[in-house]
Design a protein around this motif. Sequence first.
Motif, PDB file in Angstrom:
ATOM      1  N   GLY A 291      30.576  38.874  54.073  1.00 48.66           N
ATOM      2  CA  GLY A 291      31.212  37.552  54.151  1.00 48.66           C
ATOM      3  C   GLY A 291      31.088  36.875  55.504  1.00 48.66           C
ATOM      4  N   MET A 292      30.120  37.293  56.307  1.00 47.59           N
ATOM      5  CA  MET A 292      30.034  36.720  57.658  1.00 47.59           C
ATOM      6  C   MET A 292      28.650  36.142  57.950  1.00 47.59           C
ATOM      7  SD  MET A 292      29.641  40.136  60.047  1.00 47.59           S
ATOM      8  CE  MET A 292      31.281  40.791  59.893  1.00 47.59           C
ATOM      9  N   THR A 293      27.825  36.040  56.904  1.00 44.85           N
ATOM     10  CA  THR A 293      26.465  35.555  57.133  1.00 44.85           C
ATOM     11  C   THR A 293      26.458  34.045  57.351  1.00 44.85           C
ATOM     12  OG1 THR A 293      25.617  37.323  55.727  1.00 44.85           O
ATOM     13  CG2 THR A 293      24.134  35.467  56.171  1.00 44.85           C
ATOM     14  N   GLN A 294      25.695  33.628  58.346  1.00 47.88           N
ATOM     15  CA  GLN A 294      25.455  32.199  58.562  1.00 47.88           C
ATOM     16  C   GLN A 294      24.027  31.912  58.124  1.00 47.88           C
ATOM     17  OE1 GLN A 294      27.017  30.779  62.536  1.00 47.88           O
ATOM     18  NE2 GLN A 294      27.047  32.993  62.882  1.00 47.88           N
ATOM     19  N   TYR A 295      23.886  31.169  57.037  1.00 52.01           N
ATOM     20  CA  TYR A 295      22.540  30.856  56.549  1.00 52.01           C
ATOM     21  C   TYR A 295      21.992  29.625  57.264  1.00 52.01           C
ATOM     22  CZ  TYR A 295      23.501  34.152  52.780  1.00 52.01           C
ATOM     23  OH  TYR A 295      23.798  35.278  52.065  1.00 52.01           O
ATOM     24  N   PRO A 296      20.685  29.498  57.458  1.00 53.18           N
ATOM     25  CA  PRO A 296      19.683  30.503  57.109  1.00 53.18           C
ATOM     26  C   PRO A 296      19.769  31.708  58.047  1.00 53.18           C
ATOM     27  CG  PRO A 296      18.655  28.766  58.375  1.00 53.18           C
ATOM     28  CD  PRO A 296      20.082  28.339  58.130  1.00 53.18           C
ATOM     29  N   VAL A 297      19.543  32.899  57.475  1.00 53.70           N
ATOM     30  CA  VAL A 297      19.559  34.108  58.288  1.00 53.70           C
ATOM     31  C   VAL A 297      18.148  34.680  58.315  1.00 53.70           C
ATOM     32  CG1 VAL A 297      20.223  35.600  56.337  1.00 53.70           C
ATOM     33  CG2 VAL A 297      20.719  36.314  58.670  1.00 53.70           C
ATOM     34  N   VAL A 298      17.720  35.104  59.482  1.00 54.44           N
ATOM     35  CA  VAL A 298      16.448  35.829  59.610  1.00 54.44           C
ATOM     36  C   VAL A 298      16.819  37.257  60.011  1.00 54.44           C
ATOM     37  CG1 VAL A 298      14.217  35.990  60.769  1.00 54.44           C
ATOM     38  CG2 VAL A 298      15.247  33.745  60.348  1.00 54.44           C
ATOM     39  N   PRO A 299      16.810  38.195  59.071  1.00 52.56           N
ATOM     40  CA  PRO A 299      17.225  39.566  59.406  1.00 52.56           C
ATOM     41  C   PRO A 299      16.156  40.266  60.257  1.00 52.56           C
ATOM     42  CG  PRO A 299      17.252  39.164  57.008  1.00 52.56           C
ATOM     43  CD  PRO A 299      16.460  38.055  57.645  1.00 52.56           C
ATOM     44  N   GLY A 300      16.451  41.533  60.571  1.00 50.61           N
ATOM     45  CA  GLY A 300      15.461  42.341  61.269  1.00 50.61           C
ATOM     46  C   GLY A 300      15.851  42.685  62.688  1.00 50.61           C
ATOM     47  N   HIS A 301      16.157  43.962  62.933  1.00 46.64           N
ATOM     48  CA  HIS A 301      16.493  44.373  64.299  1.00 46.64           C
ATOM     49  C   HIS A 301      15.799  45.690  64.670  1.00 46.64           C
ATOM     50  CE1 HIS A 301      20.524  45.967  62.433  1.00 46.64           C
ATOM     51  NE2 HIS A 301      19.549  46.808  62.222  1.00 46.64           N
ATOM     52  N   GLU A 302      14.629  45.891  64.067  1.00 46.82           N
ATOM     53  CA  GLU A 302      13.786  47.033  64.462  1.00 46.82           C
ATOM     54  C   GLU A 302      12.396  46.436  64.706  1.00 46.82           C
ATOM     55  OE1 GLU A 302      16.051  50.584  61.935  1.00 46.82           O
ATOM     56  OE2 GLU A 302      14.189  49.776  61.127  1.00 46.82           O
ATOM     57  N   ILE A 303      12.277  45.810  65.856  1.00 52.47           N
ATOM     58  CA  ILE A 303      11.168  44.894  66.124  1.00 52.47           C
ATOM     59  C   ILE A 303      10.186  45.496  67.123  1.00 52.47           C
ATOM     60  CG2 ILE A 303      10.609  42.631  67.109  1.00 52.47           C
ATOM     61  CD1 ILE A 303      13.562  41.814  66.320  1.00 52.47           C
ATOM     62  N   VAL A 304       8.912  45.472  66.763  1.00 52.63           N
ATOM     63  CA  VAL A 304       7.864  45.857  67.713  1.00 52.63           C
ATOM     64  C   VAL A 304       6.799  44.763  67.735  1.00 52.63           C
ATOM     65  CG1 VAL A 304       5.973  47.488  68.159  1.00 52.63           C
ATOM     66  CG2 VAL A 304       8.255  48.345  67.561  1.00 52.63           C
ATOM     67  N   GLY A 305       6.365  44.421  68.923  1.00 55.42           N
ATOM     68  CA  GLY A 305       5.336  43.395  69.040  1.00 55.42           C
ATOM     69  C   GLY A 305       4.696  43.416  70.414  1.00 55.42           C
ATOM     70  N   ARG A 306       3.991  42.321  70.714  1.00 53.29           N
ATOM     71  CA  ARG A 306       3.294  42.227  71.998  1.00 53.29           C
ATOM     72  C   ARG A 306       3.835  41.033  72.785  1.00 53.29           C
ATOM     73  NH1 ARG A 306      -0.832  40.386  69.747  1.00 53.29           N
ATOM     74  NH2 ARG A 306       0.300  40.629  67.787  1.00 53.29           N
ATOM     75  N   VAL A 307       3.970  41.248  74.080  1.00 53.39           N
ATOM     76  CA  VAL A 307       4.465  40.175  74.945  1.00 53.39           C
ATOM     77  C   VAL A 307       3.416  39.064  75.006  1.00 53.39           C
ATOM     78  CG1 VAL A 307       5.135  39.562  77.308  1.00 53.39           C
ATOM     79  CG2 VAL A 307       5.847  41.770  76.320  1.00 53.39           C
ATOM     80  N   THR A 308       3.867  37.817  74.797  1.00 46.99           N
ATOM     81  CA  THR A 308       2.947  36.678  74.892  1.00 46.99           C
ATOM     82  C   THR A 308       3.190  35.863  76.151  1.00 46.99           C
ATOM     83  OG1 THR A 308       4.475  35.420  73.499  1.00 46.99           O
ATOM     84  CG2 THR A 308       2.605  36.476  72.398  1.00 46.99           C
TER      85      THR A 308
ATOM     86  N   CYS B 122      16.371  47.594  57.699  1.00 48.39           N
ATOM     87  CA  CYS B 122      17.609  48.384  57.800  1.00 48.39           C
ATOM     88  C   CYS B 122      18.541  47.939  56.677  1.00 48.39           C
ATOM     89  CB  CYS B 122      18.234  48.108  59.166  1.00 48.39           C
ATOM     90  SG  CYS B 122      19.834  48.884  59.433  1.00 48.39           S
ATOM     91  N   HIS B 123      19.376  48.856  56.186  1.00 51.19           N
ATOM     92  CA  HIS B 123      20.308  48.485  55.118  1.00 51.19           C
ATOM     93  C   HIS B 123      21.225  47.337  55.567  1.00 51.19           C
ATOM     94  CE1 HIS B 123      21.945  50.238  51.198  1.00 51.19           C
ATOM     95  NE2 HIS B 123      22.469  49.044  51.331  1.00 51.19           N
ATOM     96  N   THR B 124      21.489  47.279  56.861  1.00 52.70           N
ATOM     97  CA  THR B 124      22.314  46.186  57.388  1.00 52.70           C
ATOM     98  C   THR B 124      21.677  44.832  57.095  1.00 52.70           C
ATOM     99  OG1 THR B 124      23.139  47.618  59.127  1.00 52.70           O
ATOM    100  CG2 THR B 124      23.330  45.250  59.513  1.00 52.70           C
ATOM    101  N   ASP B 125      20.341  44.784  57.124  1.00 54.91           N
ATOM    102  CA  ASP B 125      19.641  43.525  56.811  1.00 54.91           C
ATOM    103  C   ASP B 125      20.050  43.031  55.425  1.00 54.91           C
ATOM    104  OD1 ASP B 125      18.318  44.139  59.157  1.00 54.91           O
ATOM    105  OD2 ASP B 125      16.384  44.567  58.206  1.00 54.91           O
ATOM    106  N   ILE B 126      20.141  43.984  54.505  1.00 56.22           N
ATOM    107  CA  ILE B 126      20.478  43.626  53.119  1.00 56.22           C
ATOM    108  C   ILE B 126      21.904  43.091  53.059  1.00 56.22           C
ATOM    109  CG2 ILE B 126      20.649  44.497  50.749  1.00 56.22           C
ATOM    110  CD1 ILE B 126      18.607  46.661  51.532  1.00 56.22           C
ATOM    111  N   HIS B 127      22.802  43.789  53.767  1.00 57.12           N
ATOM    112  CA  HIS B 127      24.206  43.327  53.781  1.00 57.12           C
ATOM    113  C   HIS B 127      24.297  41.892  54.309  1.00 57.12           C
ATOM    114  CE1 HIS B 127      25.869  47.066  52.464  1.00 57.12           C
ATOM    115  NE2 HIS B 127      25.469  47.744  53.531  1.00 57.12           N
ATOM    116  N   PHE B 128      23.527  41.594  55.357  1.00 53.29           N
ATOM    117  CA  PHE B 128      23.586  40.233  55.897  1.00 53.29           C
ATOM    118  C   PHE B 128      22.854  39.242  54.985  1.00 53.29           C
ATOM    119  CE2 PHE B 128      25.108  42.017  59.902  1.00 53.29           C
ATOM    120  CZ  PHE B 128      26.021  41.052  60.276  1.00 53.29           C
ATOM    121  N   ALA B 129      21.704  39.630  54.491  1.00 56.80           N
ATOM    122  CA  ALA B 129      20.928  38.708  53.643  1.00 56.80           C
ATOM    123  C   ALA B 129      21.742  38.325  52.413  1.00 56.80           C
ATOM    124  CB  ALA B 129      19.613  39.364  53.234  1.00 56.80           C
TER     125      ALA B 129
END
Lengths: 352, 352
Positions: free
Chosen positions: B53-70, B41-48
């Motif tokens: 001016g509000m990023t706390q590093y280290p940042v792991v972007p990504g909020h369009e997540i699909v996966g499998r329950v473990t 998402c473009h927001t990822d770029i803004h945060f990365a």
Amino acid sequence: MPQANAYAAQSEQSVLAPHTIERRALRPDDVAIAIDYCGVCHTDIHFAQNDWGMTQYPVVPGHEIVGRVTAVGSAVSGFKPGDVVGVGCMVDSCRHCDPCQEGLEQYCLEGPTLTYNGQDRHDHTVTFGGYSEAIVVSDRFVVSIPEALDPAAAAPLLCAGITTYSPLRHYGVKAGDKVGVIGMGGLGHMGIKFAKALGAEVTVFTRSPEKVDEARAQGASQVIVSTDEAQMEAAAGSFDFMLDTVPVQHDLNPYLALLRHDGTHILVGLLEPVEPPLNAGNLVFGRRVLAGSLIGGMPETQGVLDFCAAHGIACDVEMLDIRNINEAYERVKKGDVKYRFVIDMATLKVDG
Amino acid sequence: MPQANAYAAQSEQSVLAPHTIERRALRPDDVAIAIDYCGVCHTDIHFAQNDWGMTQYPVVPGHEIVGRVTAVGSAVSGFKPGDVVGVGCMVDSCRHCDPCQEGLEQYCLEGPTLTYNGQDRHDHTVTFGGYSEAIVVSDRFVVSIPEALDPAAAAPLLCAGITTYSPLRHYGVKAGDKVGVIGMGGLGHMGIKFAKALGAEVTVFTRSPEKVDEARAQGASQVIVSTDEAQMEAAAGSFDFMLDTVPVQHDLNPYLALLRHDGTHILVGLLEPVEPPLNAGNLVFGRRVLAGSLIGGMPETQGVLDFCAAHGIACDVEMLDIRNINEAYERVKKGDVKYRFVIDMATLKVDG
């Protein structure tokens, strides 16, 4: 029948001069009205003084008109001589576009014919308003004044009243809603009455600490002095609706922050560019709505009169001798009237 | 269990470095997810890149997540290991305020906990997003990915999808409505699909004449080049809704003039001050509405996935090797992607 009319004079000449105009012969759908009362709207001043550069002189202002029917055209069935009736801001519209079909003539796609400084759709003459002995209007644009209403106090319902009533109804303001009313002039004081009659809890926003008692007397359960940041911050996120009657540029952002999620800020006075700029984030966060509303259609204009009759609501008026119209204009410009001047048209006839 | 994570590096250093973070032990309501895909998402770029001016590093972007329950916590009944699930922009909220009670967690009065660069409400650690092997999220903020959906193409539904779906549903877009979609990026192309699936007639507004064919291929029945004044004027007063996905300042006034009376212009991308200034008259005349909308609540986020499954809708995606994330960011900034990058997280594990 030639009639005496008052008109506010052109440009710098602030004089009142008698002027004779011919009212048109009745068309089949016309209602002839002897005017008893006419409210003084700030718009009248803008037109009289050509603030918007669109005035066609001579202009006869006035679009909060109450009087008695003197004659009706051959096709008129809803009115008869002697009926107490009203005329508001419009006297005609195209009648066939979608808004007209929906009874929202104020949004007529061809533009409604304004009560004054408009152009008649049939003979293309300029329309003359209510600072006059008489007016002739098509029956669709005439409303009945319920017997329960004082006709003088009913006049401002035709503009100030419907302008504030219409959006409160359109947006479904109901019992328990928290409604803010911004500005407490002719429009604002009606907004307080309507919102309260609909069961809402009303907060008035004013820049003037000296208006707090007045606002409470009008029915406000809370008054916030908008220049007091602490008061504003304490109210953050607490309003369902904000009825914004301020006709001059003002910062909307502090008010948007006062809305709950899904809250609606309704502009009924402002027609200018929004400065300082609206912060879009104030709409996106909280899914808030900024909306506008213009007077009301003819069915709803009858509706506001009936609502007022049913709820014992009237406009607070100061009666005016038309010979004092120019002084009244100056007082309106200073906000020095509680809350609407209404011209007693008998004072015109004395001069006629 | 320590895991390898990709993060976009601080400020000017456009490098990709492995970083090890500890995912929390499962709380009773937690769902542990092995991430397969994550949209960009473009927001990822803004945060990365700390644009806000509000990023706390280290940042792991990504909020369009699909996966499998473990694994699931002891109190989780709605998910089990192996389920294909999604996580969007939020991982928690206060859960007791009015918006939360209404399933509108995005408008939580205390502020929702964002999926990355947020602060966990329990242990106050910084949250890490989906450019990662795994994530642990409270079950209320996990959605089921219907079997009918391609999991990679479903990922962008968690932000781009819900952001455009939610206001179209909230405002009741229906068959026969005329809907304009402004901008044809990740959000806009989803808006076209949703509006069309709801039965609306869709017009796309683009500044680029070369995008006309593309827009038609996406389902637009009409394309208006917004820089062409004649095309804009010809469309005046004809739209019921305008879905405005443009995230940068732009003049809203020409678009408001395209709305019918009672039409609604919905901002989903703009968070800035509105410049050039909004002309209030464009709202008052025509009783038009300017509204904002932010992603969607959790019930509606499940709703958009189910809607897409029922209507055969997917996001158009370009699969991305995470080692190319910085190049992808540059392409996103230029609008050079049709229409959403989705990271194949298997490419991360190769490096792990």
